[in-house]
Scaffold this active site. Structure first.
Site, PDB file in Angstrom:
ATOM      1  N   ASN A  60      39.268  29.512  34.871  1.00 52.14           N
ATOM      2  CA  ASN A  60      39.903  30.028  36.090  1.00 52.14           C
ATOM      3  C   ASN A  60      41.212  30.727  35.739  1.00 52.14           C
ATOM      4  O   ASN A  60      41.858  30.392  34.749  1.00 52.14           O
ATOM      5  CB  ASN A  60      40.212  28.854  37.030  1.00 52.14           C
ATOM      6  CG  ASN A  60      40.859  29.306  38.329  1.00 52.14           C
ATOM      7  OD1 ASN A  60      40.434  30.279  38.950  1.00 52.14           O
ATOM      8  ND2 ASN A  60      41.898  28.601  38.755  1.00 52.14           N
ATOM      9  N   LEU A  98      36.311  25.043  45.597  1.00 52.62           N
ATOM     10  CA  LEU A  98      36.210  24.131  44.454  1.00 52.62           C
ATOM     11  C   LEU A  98      34.867  24.376  43.786  1.00 52.62           C
ATOM     12  O   LEU A  98      33.892  24.704  44.465  1.00 52.62           O
ATOM     13  CB  LEU A  98      36.224  22.691  44.942  1.00 52.62           C
ATOM     14  CG  LEU A  98      37.527  21.905  44.944  1.00 52.62           C
ATOM     15  CD1 LEU A  98      37.229  20.454  45.307  1.00 52.62           C
ATOM     16  CD2 LEU A  98      38.240  21.970  43.608  1.00 52.62           C
ATOM     17  N   ASN A 148      40.199  41.619  39.475  1.00 56.45           N
ATOM     18  CA  ASN A 148      39.967  40.962  38.174  1.00 56.45           C
ATOM     19  C   ASN A 148      38.519  41.092  37.746  1.00 56.45           C
ATOM     20  O   ASN A 148      38.238  41.348  36.578  1.00 56.45           O
ATOM     21  CB  ASN A 148      40.386  39.489  38.237  1.00 56.45           C
ATOM     22  CG  ASN A 148      41.882  39.328  38.091  1.00 56.45           C
ATOM     23  OD1 ASN A 148      42.417  39.401  36.997  1.00 56.45           O
ATOM     24  ND2 ASN A 148      42.563  39.144  39.208  1.00 56.45           N
ATOM     25  N   HIS A 177      44.971  31.445  37.524  1.00 59.23           N
ATOM     26  CA  HIS A 177      45.836  31.103  38.656  1.00 59.23           C
ATOM     27  C   HIS A 177      47.095  31.967  38.561  1.00 59.23           C
ATOM     28  O   HIS A 177      47.678  32.091  37.477  1.00 59.23           O
ATOM     29  CB  HIS A 177      46.199  29.618  38.627  1.00 59.23           C
ATOM     30  CG  HIS A 177      46.962  29.206  39.836  1.00 59.23           C
ATOM     31  ND1 HIS A 177      46.372  29.042  41.072  1.00 59.23           N
ATOM     32  CD2 HIS A 177      48.282  28.980  40.012  1.00 59.23           C
ATOM     33  CE1 HIS A 177      47.299  28.716  41.951  1.00 59.23           C
ATOM     34  NE2 HIS A 177      48.466  28.675  41.342  1.00 59.23           N
TER      35      HIS A 177
HETATM   36  C1  GAR Z   1      44.278  36.867  41.659  1.00 57.97           C
HETATM   37  O1  GAR Z   1      45.654  37.135  41.655  1.00 57.97           O
HETATM   38  C2  GAR Z   1      44.005  35.471  41.115  1.00 57.97           C
HETATM   39  O2  GAR Z   1      44.920  35.093  40.139  1.00 57.97           O
HETATM   40  C3  GAR Z   1      44.154  34.631  42.358  1.00 57.97           C
HETATM   41  O3  GAR Z   1      43.554  35.383  43.380  1.00 57.97           O
HETATM   42  C4  GAR Z   1      43.748  36.784  43.091  1.00 57.97           C
HETATM   43  C5  GAR Z   1      42.417  37.484  43.257  1.00 57.97           C
HETATM   44  O4  GAR Z   1      42.569  38.879  43.186  1.00 57.97           O
HETATM   45  N1  GAR Z   1      43.552  33.340  42.216  1.00 57.97           N
HETATM   46  C6  GAR Z   1      43.994  32.248  42.823  1.00 57.97           C
HETATM   47  O5  GAR Z   1      44.943  32.249  43.580  1.00 57.97           O
HETATM   48  C7  GAR Z   1      43.226  30.963  42.478  1.00 57.97           C
HETATM   49  N2  GAR Z   1      43.946  29.796  42.955  1.00 57.97           N
HETATM   50  P1  GAR Z   1      41.317  39.802  42.930  1.00 57.97           P
HETATM   51  O6  GAR Z   1      40.228  39.377  43.910  1.00 57.97           O
HETATM   52  O7  GAR Z   1      41.793  41.170  43.211  1.00 57.97           O
HETATM   53  O8  GAR Z   1      40.883  39.625  41.509  1.00 57.97           O
END
Ligand code: GAR
Length: 199
Positions: A105, A90, A17, A107
């Site tokens: 954020n 957090l 992301n 999720h």
């Molecule tokens: C993503 O899918 C994001 O939505 C999730 O972690 C992943 C990170 O992927 N976030 C959570 O679970 C927050 N509670 P990335 O490091 O490849 O972007």
């Protein structure tokens, strides 16, 4: 011309992301990724930042929770908004106070379902598949001092097929994240209409 809005991306892991957001805003005159902050020394997001030519800075848990180091770093760089992109701590109160309504954020589920402590990344997809849900999706929201709460800005859904594994679902979620997260950030910080989800 006005100075572009400055984003800091906070990440803990792989950083897909963070990369997508950085690439999206690379050509923008209005919004700029100022820095990527990460809290795990070996996080692959640091390598991505280097490849993208974006500054990256590591801070440990102590820096975040026992000091104002992170706050002062972000203020010194003129950061306007914090974007949590797979950031698993957090957000400390000193940052929330300094950036009121300016922390966003993503999720990987349809909150309020499948949120809360321990619900991150693959854990979310495994729980959704175990419950035989027909849909999952993404939620992009403003952050307050609880996990996965705060005003929802945007949700998009994807269909789960009967044979989908947690990995299959993760792939669908990543497509949604790629399609929408940068555009939702842009709409939010520039006070423009949100994109409309397809499903
Ligand atoms: C993503 O899918 C994001 O939505 C999730 O972690 C992943 C990170 O992927 N976030 C959570 O679970 C927050 N509670 P990335 O490091 O490849 O972007």
């Amino acid at each position: 011309m006005q100075k572009p809005i400055q984003l800091a991306i906070l990440a803990s892991g792989n950083g897909t992301n963070a990369q997508q957001i950085s690439e999206y805003f690379a050509q923008s005159n209005d919004v700029r990724v100022n820095v990527i902050v990460y809290n795990k020394r070996d996080a692959y997001v640091a390598t991505r930042a280097q490849q993208l030519g974006i500054d990256a800075q590591y801070f440990n848990r102590h820096d975040f929770f026992e000091t104002d180091n992170v706050l002062h770093f972000l203020q010194d760089r003129g950061v306007d908004y914090l974007i949590l992109a797979g950031f698993l701590l957090l957000v400390p109160d000193n940052l929330l106070r300094a950036f009121p309504n300016r922390v966003v954020n993503i999720h990987p589920a349809l909150l309020p379902n499948y949120g809360g402590k321990g619900m991150y990344g693959h854990h979310v997809h495994e729980a959704v598949i175990a419950n035989h849900e027909q849909f999952s999706g993404i939620t992009i929201h403003v952050v307050d001092n609880r996990y996965d709460c705060g005003t929802t800005l945007f949700q998009a859904r994807c269909r789960i097929d009967a044979n989908d594994s947690a990995d299959d679902l993760a792939a669908k979620i990543h497509l949604l994240e790629k399609a929408y997260f940068p555009r939702v950030i842009e709409a939010f910080v520039l006070n423009r209409p949100m994109p409309v989800a397809e499903l």
